[in-house]
Design a protein around this motif. Structure first.
Motif, short mmCIF file in Angstrom:
data_model
loop_
_atom_site.label_atom_id
_atom_site.label_comp_id
_atom_site.label_asym_id
_atom_site.label_seq_id
_atom_site.Cartn_x
_atom_site.Cartn_y
_atom_site.Cartn_z
N GLN A 1 0.83 -1.21 0.00
CA GLN A 1 0.00 0.00 0.00
C GLN A 1 0.86 1.25 0.00
O GLN A 1 2.07 1.20 0.23
N ILE A 2 0.18 2.35 -0.25
CA ILE A 2 0.81 3.67 -0.24
C ILE A 2 0.27 4.42 0.97
O ILE A 2 -0.94 4.54 1.13
N ILE A 3 1.17 4.90 1.80
CA ILE A 3 0.78 5.78 2.89
C ILE A 3 1.27 7.17 2.50
O ILE A 3 2.45 7.36 2.22
N VAL A 4 0.35 8.12 2.49
CA VAL A 4 0.70 9.49 2.15
C VAL A 4 0.60 10.32 3.42
O VAL A 4 -0.46 10.42 4.03
N VAL A 5 1.73 10.88 3.84
CA VAL A 5 1.76 11.81 4.97
C VAL A 5 1.38 13.17 4.38
O VAL A 5 2.10 13.69 3.53
N ALA A 6 0.25 13.70 4.81
CA ALA A 6 -0.29 14.88 4.15
C ALA A 6 -0.84 15.88 5.15
O ALA A 6 -0.93 15.60 6.34
N GLY A 7 -1.21 17.04 4.63
CA GLY A 7 -1.83 18.05 5.47
C GLY A 7 -1.51 19.47 5.06
O GLY A 7 -2.22 20.39 5.44
N CYS A 8 -0.46 19.67 4.29
CA CYS A 8 -0.09 21.03 3.88
C CYS A 8 -0.71 21.36 2.52
O CYS A 8 -1.36 20.51 1.90
N HIS A 9 -0.50 22.58 2.06
CA HIS A 9 -1.08 22.97 0.77
C HIS A 9 -0.46 22.19 -0.39
O HIS A 9 -1.12 21.94 -1.39
N PHE A 10 0.80 21.77 -0.28
CA PHE A 10 1.40 20.92 -1.31
C PHE A 10 0.70 19.56 -1.35
O PHE A 10 0.52 18.98 -2.42
N SER A 11 0.29 19.07 -0.19
CA SER A 11 -0.46 17.82 -0.11
C SER A 11 -1.81 17.95 -0.81
O SER A 11 -2.25 17.05 -1.51
N ALA A 12 -2.46 19.08 -0.59
CA ALA A 12 -3.75 19.32 -1.26
C ALA A 12 -3.57 19.38 -2.77
O ALA A 12 -4.38 18.83 -3.52
N ASP A 13 -2.50 20.03 -3.22
CA ASP A 13 -2.21 20.06 -4.66
C ASP A 13 -1.99 18.65 -5.18
O ASP A 13 -2.49 18.28 -6.24
N ALA A 14 -1.23 17.85 -4.44
CA ALA A 14 -0.97 16.47 -4.84
C ALA A 14 -2.27 15.68 -4.91
O ALA A 14 -2.49 14.93 -5.87
N ALA A 15 -3.12 15.83 -3.91
CA ALA A 15 -4.40 15.11 -3.90
C ALA A 15 -5.23 15.46 -5.13
O ALA A 15 -5.80 14.57 -5.77
N ASN A 16 -5.29 16.74 -5.45
CA ASN A 16 -6.06 17.16 -6.64
C ASN A 16 -5.45 16.59 -7.91
O ASN A 16 -6.16 16.05 -8.77
#
Length: 144
Positions: free
Chosen positions: A25-40
């Motif tokens: 699996q892939i675990i994505v440590v996220a929460g910042c605006h770069f993470s939101a860009d990546a999610a989109n």
């Protein structure tokens, strides 16, 4: 088994769930605006979107370290990449650093490989992520 809080998109109701780290699996440590860009970007990507939908967990810091409104807001804004808030950092020793965003490949409870960073529109970050997924066996060789 490490655990996380799953939040409803419409309010701050949460359910604590266990995350089995044995399957690939892939675990994505996220929460910042770069993470939101990546999610989109990842959700809209015809190659990456389906892989992440099947294999990824997007994780934030625990409630108290992460704003509850931000978590529910993320889940409203990113329905294809819902955010889970970890329960306790000590349960997640498999992820040594919580740089955001980090994309970690986990199998059998161990960190296999990872890459970090994202800049929307920058092909280098997508290429690094594609290479990571190929090395992990989540993409066929030569797929781009």
């Amino acid at each position: 088994m490490p655990s996380a809080w799953r939040f409803a998109a419409e309010d701050q109701r949460a359910e604590r769930i266990g995350i089995d780290l044995h399957p690939l699996q892939i675990i994505v440590v996220a929460g910042c605006h770069f993470s939101a860009d990546a999610a989109n970007d990842i959700a809209a990507d015809p190659l990456l979107g389906p892989i992440f939908a099947r294999h990824a967990h997007w994780l934030s810091l625990p409630p108290g370290n992460e704003d509850l409104d931000a978590l529910t807001g993320w889940n409203r804004a990113h329905p294809q990449t819902p955010m889970l808030a970890i329960h306790d950092r000590s349960e997640w020793a498999v992820i040594p650093k919580w740089d955001m965003p980090t994309f970690a490949i986990i199998r059998d409870g161990k960190l296999i490989d990872s890459t970090k960073g994202w800049r929307s529109g920058d092909p280098e970050f997508r290429a690094r992520l594609v290479a990571l997924l190929a090395r992990a066996g989540l993409l066929e060789a030569g797929t781009r």
